[in-house]
Design a protein around this motif. Structure first.
Motif, mmCIF file in Angstrom:
data_model
loop_
_atom_site.group_PDB
_atom_site.id
_atom_site.type_symbol
_atom_site.label_atom_id
_atom_site.label_comp_id
_atom_site.label_asym_id
_atom_site.label_seq_id
_atom_site.Cartn_x
_atom_site.Cartn_y
_atom_site.Cartn_z
ATOM 1 N N MET A 1 9.331 35.987 90.191
ATOM 2 C CA MET A 1 9.274 36.525 88.833
ATOM 3 C C MET A 1 10.692 36.764 88.327
ATOM 4 S SD MET A 1 6.035 39.176 88.834
ATOM 5 C CE MET A 1 6.684 40.206 90.158
ATOM 6 N N ASN A 2 11.008 36.262 87.137
ATOM 7 C CA ASN A 2 12.326 36.452 86.569
ATOM 8 C C ASN A 2 12.506 37.836 85.948
ATOM 9 O OD1 ASN A 2 13.154 33.799 87.163
ATOM 10 N ND2 ASN A 2 12.055 33.029 85.369
ATOM 11 N N ALA A 3 11.417 38.393 85.456
ATOM 12 C CA ALA A 3 11.487 39.702 84.815
ATOM 13 C C ALA A 3 10.125 40.366 84.944
ATOM 14 C CB ALA A 3 11.868 39.567 83.344
ATOM 15 N N THR A 4 10.144 41.660 85.179
ATOM 16 C CA THR A 4 8.902 42.411 85.252
ATOM 17 C C THR A 4 8.845 43.432 84.118
ATOM 18 O OG1 THR A 4 9.905 44.019 86.763
ATOM 19 C CG2 THR A 4 8.732 42.157 87.749
ATOM 20 N N VAL A 5 7.644 43.863 83.806
ATOM 21 C CA VAL A 5 7.471 44.892 82.787
ATOM 22 C C VAL A 5 7.910 46.235 83.370
ATOM 23 C CG1 VAL A 5 5.824 46.102 81.312
ATOM 24 C CG2 VAL A 5 5.556 43.637 81.731
ATOM 25 N N SER A 6 8.892 46.862 82.733
ATOM 26 C CA SER A 6 9.436 48.128 83.218
ATOM 27 C C SER A 6 8.767 49.339 82.581
ATOM 28 C CB SER A 6 10.946 48.199 82.951
ATOM 29 O OG SER A 6 11.621 47.163 83.610
ATOM 30 N N SER A 7 8.567 49.312 81.272
ATOM 31 C CA SER A 7 7.950 50.453 80.589
ATOM 32 C C SER A 7 7.312 50.008 79.289
ATOM 33 C CB SER A 7 8.992 51.548 80.307
ATOM 34 O OG SER A 7 9.941 51.120 79.356
ATOM 35 N N ILE A 8 6.335 50.784 78.857
ATOM 36 C CA ILE A 8 5.630 50.509 77.607
ATOM 37 C C ILE A 8 5.460 51.828 76.868
ATOM 38 C CG2 ILE A 8 3.472 49.731 76.553
ATOM 39 C CD1 ILE A 8 3.105 47.955 79.086
ATOM 40 N N GLU A 9 5.801 51.818 75.589
ATOM 41 C CA GLU A 9 5.620 52.988 74.748
ATOM 42 C C GLU A 9 4.765 52.604 73.543
ATOM 43 O OE1 GLU A 9 8.254 56.568 72.693
ATOM 44 O OE2 GLU A 9 9.184 54.609 73.012
ATOM 45 N N ALA A 10 3.718 53.383 73.292
ATOM 46 C CA ALA A 10 2.865 53.195 72.114
ATOM 47 C C ALA A 10 3.105 54.360 71.166
ATOM 48 C CB ALA A 10 1.402 53.123 72.523
ATOM 49 N N ILE A 11 3.473 54.054 69.924
ATOM 50 C CA ILE A 11 3.928 55.063 68.968
ATOM 51 C C ILE A 11 3.053 55.019 67.719
ATOM 52 C CG2 ILE A 11 5.907 55.884 67.627
ATOM 53 C CD1 ILE A 11 7.618 54.003 69.569
ATOM 54 N N LEU A 12 2.504 56.168 67.341
ATOM 55 C CA LEU A 12 1.773 56.270 66.080
ATOM 56 C C LEU A 12 2.764 56.453 64.940
ATOM 57 C CD1 LEU A 12 -1.156 58.631 67.110
ATOM 58 C CD2 LEU A 12 -1.342 56.213 66.515
ATOM 59 N N VAL A 13 2.643 55.600 63.922
ATOM 60 C CA VAL A 13 3.554 55.621 62.783
ATOM 61 C C VAL A 13 2.724 55.720 61.505
ATOM 62 C CG1 VAL A 13 5.307 54.340 61.502
ATOM 63 C CG2 VAL A 13 5.264 54.228 64.002
ATOM 64 N N ASP A 14 3.021 56.702 60.661
ATOM 65 C CA ASP A 14 2.305 56.891 59.395
ATOM 66 C C ASP A 14 3.215 56.528 58.233
ATOM 67 O OD1 ASP A 14 -0.102 57.985 60.558
ATOM 68 O OD2 ASP A 14 1.022 59.825 60.934
ATOM 69 N N LEU A 15 2.829 55.475 57.486
ATOM 70 C CA LEU A 15 3.618 55.016 56.343
ATOM 71 C C LEU A 15 2.832 55.240 55.056
ATOM 72 C CD1 LEU A 15 5.028 51.616 57.687
ATOM 73 C CD2 LEU A 15 6.232 53.793 57.505
ATOM 74 N N PRO A 16 3.426 55.870 54.040
ATOM 75 C CA PRO A 16 2.723 56.074 52.772
ATOM 76 C C PRO A 16 2.552 54.759 52.023
ATOM 77 C CG PRO A 16 5.011 56.772 52.591
ATOM 78 C CD PRO A 16 4.794 56.429 54.033
ATOM 79 N N PRO A 63 -6.474 54.261 65.374
ATOM 80 C CA PRO A 63 -5.088 54.287 65.865
ATOM 81 C C PRO A 63 -4.909 55.228 67.052
ATOM 82 C CG PRO A 63 -5.128 54.376 63.471
ATOM 83 C CD PRO A 63 -6.553 54.521 63.924
ATOM 84 N N GLU A 64 -5.521 56.407 66.976
ATOM 85 C CA GLU A 64 -5.374 57.376 68.058
ATOM 86 C C GLU A 64 -6.025 56.854 69.346
ATOM 87 O OE1 GLU A 64 -5.075 59.115 64.095
ATOM 88 O OE2 GLU A 64 -6.706 57.980 65.042
ATOM 89 N N GLY A 65 -7.186 56.203 69.194
ATOM 90 C CA GLY A 65 -7.859 55.638 70.355
ATOM 91 C C GLY A 65 -7.099 54.467 70.954
ATOM 92 N N ILE A 66 -6.472 53.668 70.089
ATOM 93 C CA ILE A 66 -5.658 52.542 70.570
ATOM 94 C C ILE A 66 -4.499 53.052 71.414
ATOM 95 C CG2 ILE A 66 -4.074 50.722 69.827
ATOM 96 C CD1 ILE A 66 -5.982 50.381 67.357
ATOM 97 N N LYS A 67 -3.801 54.064 70.932
ATOM 98 C CA LYS A 67 -2.688 54.631 71.699
ATOM 99 C C LYS A 67 -3.173 55.201 73.032
ATOM 100 C CE LYS A 67 0.720 58.382 71.666
ATOM 101 N NZ LYS A 67 1.608 57.692 72.629
ATOM 102 N N LEU A 68 -4.296 55.921 73.009
ATOM 103 C CA LEU A 68 -4.837 56.496 74.238
ATOM 104 C C LEU A 68 -5.193 55.402 75.243
ATOM 105 C CD1 LEU A 68 -5.901 59.057 75.724
ATOM 106 C CD2 LEU A 68 -8.122 58.597 74.658
ATOM 107 N N THR A 69 -5.807 54.334 74.771
ATOM 108 C CA THR A 69 -6.174 53.224 75.644
ATOM 109 C C THR A 69 -4.946 52.579 76.274
ATOM 110 O OG1 THR A 69 -8.172 52.770 74.368
ATOM 111 C CG2 THR A 69 -7.305 50.963 75.702
ATOM 112 N N ILE A 70 -3.920 52.362 75.467
ATOM 113 C CA ILE A 70 -2.691 51.765 76.001
ATOM 114 C C ILE A 70 -2.037 52.693 77.015
ATOM 115 C CG2 ILE A 70 -0.338 51.032 75.420
ATOM 116 C CD1 ILE A 70 -1.486 49.975 72.758
ATOM 117 N N ASP A 71 -1.876 53.953 76.648
ATOM 118 C CA ASP A 71 -1.192 54.902 77.527
ATOM 119 C C ASP A 71 -1.931 55.121 78.840
ATOM 120 O OD1 ASP A 71 0.733 55.234 75.581
ATOM 121 O OD2 ASP A 71 0.010 57.189 74.902
#
Length: 381
Positions: A1-16, A63-71
């Motif tokens: 493997m040339n590169a492995t996944v080190s970290s993942i961050e899921a961020i909720l963003v609210d745009l008007p 959105p909240e459920g998506i973040k929870l599932t990813i995390d």
């Protein structure tokens, strides 16, 4: 493997949003994005996005459920895996969790963005190459006010930004909605296409009345007039009228596409990367429709710039795209979290030429609009 996944961050963003955006099932005052940042051991960061409409008003993922599932489930499964093997990574996620298409789409997008950056090629190149670099993009007139919608359409036509307009209907009586649509079509005439999206709001009898009136008014396309489960009703309507009927909410991926083709349920397929579970799932869905002679349309979940350009890279590779796209999500929000916003001109969205998605996150804007300040991520111990 040339590169492995080190970290993942899921961020909720609210745009008007630039104005209240009315749909049959909700009125949006803001759009919430789930932005994913995927860091690999070689230092490459891939970005992705998952977006839905109106919380749970549209579908099964919020959105909240998506973040929870990813995390909780998806990110721990990906950390430590080969970051360069997208198919193997997604196969692993499909064993970890059923469904959750929106969350998986965000992660697949981030993996592909990173791989494009690694190889210094646009994401579309990874998918086989773009056959078009500009995608016709419509605009949704969703203020609910006839005069205001006409003025908005006239301005956008004059600016050469859009020449196809979709109207969100289904909140009012059938005849009131049709009167609203017909007035706008009369004002615009042959200078613009006018389509409608009912967002499943009608029963079959209402749809029969409404579509007959819309056909007489010269409307070009009717999207998802009845609930997504009522495929037999959709098929009867598609057989009854000349105006094309488009399947949207009832089409969640290639398996649904096969059933819809077998049942002659629609004339047009609305393709959405979120509903198909990712970019490759969208290509599979499109292939079923294309092989069956179904007209294709590049749909949106009103994604921000990251999700919109992910979809654009996919749609740019399709051999047939008869109905263009509705990739206007970034234009609906007042501000953005990318350093350079997507380019719209001459009635089209123009595909970026940089590696991966071709855009970069504006970290200051992301910090400003993110819902929380925890900055937590799932990382390799």
């Amino acid at each position: 493997m040339n590169a492995t996944v080190s970290s993942i961050e899921a961020i909720l963003v609210d745009l008007p949003t630039i104005r209240p955006h009315q749909l049959a099932m909700a009125t949006m005052q803001q759009q919430t994005l789930v932005v994913v940042k995927l860091l690999s051991s070689d230092g490459v960061v891939g970005i992705g996005e998952a977006t839905t409409i109106g919380g749970l008003a549209y579908g099964d993922e919020s959105p909240e459920g998506i973040k929870l599932t990813i995390d909780t489930y998806l990110a721990p499964a990906l950390v430590g895996t080969d970051a360069t093997n997208v198919h193997a990574a997604m196969a692993k996620l499909n064993k970890v969790a059923r469904g959750n298409r929106f969350a998986k789409c965000a992660l697949e997008t981030a993996l592909l963005d990173a791989q494009g950056k690694r190889l210094n090629v646009p994401l579309a190149t990874l998918l086989g190459g773009a056959v078009r670099t500009a995608l016709p993009a419509l605009w949704t007139l969703a203020s609910g006010d006839t005069g205001r919608d006409i003025d908005e359409a006239e301005r956008l036509l004059a600016e050469r930004r859009h020449d196809t307009f979709k109207l969100k209907i289904g909140r009012r009586s059938v005849r009131d909605d049709v009167a609203h649509v017909a007035a706008i079509k009369r004002a615009l005439g042959e200078r613009a296409r006018v389509t409608v999206d009912v967002n499943q709001a009608w029963n079959e009898a209402e749809a029969a009345t409404g579509i007959a009136l819309l056909e007489d008014a010269g409307i070009d396309l009717v999207e998802q007039p009845v609930p997504r489960e009522q495929r037999a009703a959709l098929a009867r309507l598609a057989a009854r009228f000349v105006v094309p009927i488009m399947a949207d909410e009832t089409l969640m991926g290639p398996e649904d596409a096969i059933d819809l083709v077998r049942g002659a349920c629609a004339d047009v397929f609305a393709l959405k990367i979120m509903k198909s579970g990712g970019l490759y799932g969208t290509l599979r869905t499109a292939a079923v429709g294309d092989a069956a002679g179904m007209a294709l349309y590049g749909g949106t979940m009103l994604e921000g710039s990251v999700g919109t350009l992910a979809a654009a890279h996919v749609f740019a590779t399709l051999p047939q795209l008869a109905w263009g796209t509705e990739l206007f999500g970034p234009l609906l929000v007042k501000d953005d979290i990318v350093t350079e916003r997507p380019v719209y001109r001459d009635f089209c969205l123009h595909l970026p030429t940089g590696p991966g998605l071709g855009i970069a996150i504006d970290e200051d804007k992301l910090a400003h609009y993110r819902r929380d300040a925890s900055r937590k991520s799932v990382a390799l111990a």
